[in-house]
Design a protein around this motif. Structure first.
Motif, PDB file in Angstrom:
ATOM      1  N   ASN A 166       0.837  -1.209   0.000  1.00  0.00           N
ATOM      2  CA  ASN A 166       0.000   0.000   0.000  1.00  0.00           C
ATOM      3  C   ASN A 166       0.865   1.251   0.000  1.00  0.00           C
ATOM      4  OD1 ASN A 166      -2.277  -1.562   0.129  1.00  0.00           O
ATOM      5  ND2 ASN A 166      -2.800  -1.039   2.234  1.00  0.00           N
ATOM      6  N   LYS A 224     -10.268   3.687   2.877  1.00  0.00           N
ATOM      7  CA  LYS A 224      -9.588   2.802   1.944  1.00  0.00           C
ATOM      8  C   LYS A 224     -10.637   1.878   1.335  1.00  0.00           C
ATOM      9  CE  LYS A 224      -5.230   2.387   4.449  1.00  0.00           C
ATOM     10  NZ  LYS A 224      -4.384   1.428   5.143  1.00  0.00           N
ATOM     11  N   PRO A 225     -10.487   1.353   0.165  1.00  0.00           N
ATOM     12  CA  PRO A 225      -9.388   1.651  -0.765  1.00  0.00           C
ATOM     13  C   PRO A 225      -9.507   3.084  -1.283  1.00  0.00           C
ATOM     14  CG  PRO A 225     -11.030   0.267  -1.824  1.00  0.00           C
ATOM     15  CD  PRO A 225     -11.427   0.404  -0.384  1.00  0.00           C
TER      16      PRO A 225
END
Length: 137
Positions: free
Chosen positions: A23, A119-120
């Motif tokens: 990430n 998130k995402p």
């Protein structure tokens, strides 16, 4: 109302506190493509240490993951806000969380965070928030 037009965020230096290496790499690469300098801290304790070891005003903004080992995002934010230097009180700290529930948002704001991204990520939204807080909108 379209957010298609790119915000100019070139020259911003921010810290990304994110324990997930993949990430972190993705977000860093996408932000750097837009001209942002990104320093990655792998957890909240490292984020605090990195903030302390850099001079006042080094960072324009902190993207803070909520769930990290050693020190989570809320604790790291509280610790940064408690530091005795001007930018510790004013630096925008943006929570990044997979839990977009209201209680989480409330915890983020109570800890002294300025905004909260789920998130995402939608990169346009991330860039728009960075631009908004770094007055480059």
């Amino acid at each position: 109302e379209s957010i298609k037009e790119e915000k100019d965020v070139r020259g911003i230096h921010l810290m990304l506190a994110e324990d997930n290496e993949l990430n972190a790499e993705i977000v860093k690469a996408l932000l750097e493509k837009r001209g942002i300098t990104v320093d990655v801290a792998q957890d909240g304790r490292k984020a605090l240490k990195m903030f302390k070891s850099h001079g006042s005003g080094t960072y324009s903004l902190i993207l803070m993951d909520m769930m990290m080992p050693n020190m989570d995002g809320v604790s790291a934010t509280r610790a940064i806000r408690a530091l005795a230097r001007a930018d510790a009180k004013t630096i925008p700290i943006i929570a990044m969380t997979a839990n977009a529930f209201d209680e989480d948002a409330k915890a983020c704001f109570e800890a002294g965070m300025n905004a909260h991204l789920a998130k995402p990520f939608q990169m346009e939204k991330v860039v728009a928030v960075i631009a908004q807080f770094c007055r480059k909108a």
